[in-house]
Every structure is written in C-alpha cells, then in structure tokens.
Write an enzyme that holds these catalytic residues in place. Structure first.
Site, PDB file in Angstrom:
ATOM      1  N   CYS A 136       0.841  -1.193   0.000  1.00 43.71           N
ATOM      2  CA  CYS A 136       0.000   0.000   0.000  1.00 43.71           C
ATOM      3  C   CYS A 136       0.881   1.250   0.000  1.00 43.71           C
ATOM      4  CB  CYS A 136      -0.903  -0.016   1.238  1.00 43.71           C
ATOM      5  SG  CYS A 136      -1.835   1.513   1.402  1.00 43.71           S
ATOM      6  N   CYS A 139      -0.336   4.111   2.160  1.00 49.42           N
ATOM      7  CA  CYS A 139      -0.141   3.941   3.608  1.00 49.42           C
ATOM      8  C   CYS A 139       1.314   4.162   4.003  1.00 49.42           C
ATOM      9  CB  CYS A 139      -0.508   2.521   4.057  1.00 49.42           C
ATOM     10  SG  CYS A 139      -2.016   1.894   3.376  1.00 49.42           S
ATOM     11  N   ASP A 140       2.239   3.589   3.235  1.00 50.67           N
ATOM     12  CA  ASP A 140       3.638   3.519   3.695  1.00 50.67           C
ATOM     13  C   ASP A 140       4.594   4.402   2.900  1.00 50.67           C
ATOM     14  OD1 ASP A 140       2.640   1.606   5.384  1.00 50.67           O
ATOM     15  OD2 ASP A 140       3.183  -0.065   4.072  1.00 50.67           O
TER      16      ASP A 140
END
Ligand code: NAP
Length: 308
Positions: A136, A139-140
């Site tokens: 993701c 997200c990261d």
C-alpha cells in the site's frame, strides 16, 4: 434485535459495493445489517486520489469511504464490526451466519468481501514485509521521502502508486512483466511524463537486504538479463485475490476463486448474491461495485417477496 429475529439482508463487507447495498437496503425499508471485519472502505482506503466517480471531481479513498458509510446509516442500515466464520443455508431457505459465539439469521446474504493483494511469492517477501516490502503505497509511501523505491505491476494500482511515490521519493522504478501497461490511458500518459523509470518485460526475481530492503534483482524475460537495482522499498501491486474462502463449496466459483454470478448478482445459491471485486466481472472499479450493490438489493427484494 433479538436472536430469533430474521434480517432481510445481511451484507458481508463494507467496501463501496457493500456500503451501496446498505444504502439501497435501507431506502427499500428492508431490515439490513452490514458486517465488516476490519474497517469500512475496503481497498479504496489505500487510494489517494479518486477522480472517476461521477460528480465527485476529486476525493480520496478514506473520505469517500466515510461519506458512503454515513449515507448507509442515514437510511437505517445497521453496521457492525465483526467477521463471519461460516454460512449455512437452512431447510426453509433462511441463512444462518456464525460470528464467533453469535448466530445471525437472514433471508438473503450479499457477499461483498472484495479482494486482497496478491504476493509475488519470493523467498524473502514475507520476512521483509513492513521492512521495505509493502502493498500500500498510500499507507507507507511517506516513509520513503527522498529515497529510491520500486513498484511491481502494470495495472491501475501500480501506475497510481508509482505516480504517488514520484511526488515523495527521489527516484521511482516501475517493474512490469510485459512491454505494455494494463493501466488506463490517462494514467499511462501521466506516468510517461512523470520521470518514473519503467523496467519493461521484467519480473522481480529476488529481494535483497539484511533487516530491511536494500536492493531487488529483476530479470528481463526477453533476454534473461538480470539487473540489480538498489532500492529502499518495493511496493507490490500485481492485482488481487478474491476473499472468497468463506463460501468455498457453498457457491460456484471460477478456478481463481472469483464467485460466478448472473447479471443480477445472483450466485448458484438462491438468496445469496455477490457484488464488486469478489465476483467474476470485466471491470473492477468503485462505480461498478456500487452498481452491483444496487442491483443485488433489487434482486434480493424480489427474492424475499417470492419466498415469504
Ligand atoms: P490488475 O488490473 O489485475 O493488474 C495487475 C497487474 O499486475 C497487471 O499489469 C499484471 O500484468 C501484473 N501481474 C499480475 N500477476 C503478476 C505476477 N505474478 N508477477 C508480475 N506481474 C503480475 O490489478 P490492479 O491494478 O490492482 O487493479 C484491480 C482492479 O481495480 C482493476 O479492475 C483496476 O482497473 C481497478 N482499479 C481502478 C483504479 C481507478 O480507476 N482509478 C485504481 C486502482 C485499481 P499483466 O498486465 O501482464 O497481466
């Protein structure tokens, strides 16, 4: 609601399809329960920019997910955060859902569990997940400001991830196994103008690093050439696997586990419907999942009337 009462519709999975079904179920004044094991939104919460949902020129996945949930609740759908362990169809056609210690009875079930990220299947992939290997980018990606990253895949997700990362990282590679991308043309055009380096006809053969990713090795399938690329992260975006184990052996699925339905989202079991990314379909988008949600509720309503 007491245990003896029976829902009209239980929707399993609160992605765009499931939440749309909840809006339609509530508006049809059907006793509707939406169940979600993790968080509402499903895969869209990993999407930074959404710009192909009509009338909403630009939004992000988390905002759209929250708006959809509010919409569902507004018309009376009940939302509960719990997983379903099994589904049994009883003699009278009522479906019994087991959720831990709890039993839920319903006339119809809408399966909307979506899909999860496919793994490459490399030796060190699991061990280095969270240590440079990710699924993701939204997200990261923030951890890799000014660093070098690679994305694996050639679909919409991979290209969107590469574009997103190109605004954060100092250098982005996109590793794709063919010489053309599957992603939509508009994303391709942006990618070609973004400075992302595309490594064509290549797969990732190896992930290197001691306690975190330091490099990947790609192999070009046209000539077998192996290339070591120093990277701080590898984001894998090579498609999904349907989350359909719950209904294995209950409803018909294809060889990849996607649920087979007709145009009305009916599965092989009367009163059980499947919508969105979990079913066999040609276009997996927020709008097609949402459309499935509306169609399935319409079909469920008909089923309920005919089987009262
Ligand atoms: P996808 O469309 O299935 O694409 C997967 C990509 O990974 C393909 O390029 C595929 O290569 C490659 N791939 C598959 N298995 C591989 C393997 N073992 N090794 C290396 N490469 C592999 O998946 P997605 O990009 O996650 O998209 C899923 C669905 O969501 C699609 O319908 C997509 O349109 C939709 N989506 C839409 C948007 C949007 O509209 N903004 C954003 C994200 C996703 P090949 O091309 O060679 O098969």
């Amino acid at each position: 609601m007491s245990e003896k009462e029976i829902y009209d519709i239980v929707i399993i999975g609160a992605g765009p399809g499931g939440m749309t079904a909840a809006v339609y179920g509530g508006r049809a004044e059907l006793n509707t329960l939406l169940l979600e094991k993790n968080f509402h939104g499903g895969q869209i919460v990993y999407t930074n920019e959404i710009e192909n949902y009509p009338a909403i020129h630009e939004t992000n996945g988390i905002k759209l997910a929250n708006d959809m949930l509010e919409h569902a609740k507004k018309y009376g759908a009940k939302v509960e955060y719990k997983g379903v362990d099994s589904i049994e169809v009883m003699e009278d056609g009522i479906k019994k859902l087991i959720c831990g210690e709890e039993e839920i009875l319903t006339r119809t079930v809408i399966l909307a569990m979506g899909a999860t990220s496919r793994k490459i299947g490399l030796d060190r992939e699991e061990e280095l997940t969270g240590r440079g290997v990710g699924y993701c980018a939204v997200c990261d990606g923030g951890f890799y400001k000014g660093k070098v990253v690679a994305v694996n895949g050639g679909g919409d997700t991979a290209v969107e991830d590469a574009l997103y990362l190109s605004r954060i990282a100092s250098k982005v590679y996109l590793i794709h196994r063919r010489d053309e991308l599957r992603a939509s043309k508009i994303l391709q055009t942006r990618l070609f103008e973004s400075g992302v380096e595309i490594v064509w006809n290549s797969t990732v053969k190896e992930i290197q690093g001691d306690d975190k990713v330091s490099a990947i090795v790609t192999v070009d399938k046209t000539d077998g050439f192996e290339r070591k690329i120093d990277v701080d992260a590898l984001f894998v975006a090579i498609g999904g696997i349907p989350t359909s184990d719950l209904v294995k052996g209950l409803v018909d699925q294809n060889e990849k586990g996607y649920i087979i339905t007709n145009e009305d989202c009916e599965t092989s079991v009367p009163g059980i419907f499947a919508i969105g990314d979990i079913r066999v379909k040609s276009l997996r988008q927020i709008i097609t999942a949402a459309a499935d949600g509306a169609i399935a509720v319409h079909a469920a309503e008909k089923y309920i009337l005919e089987n009262k």
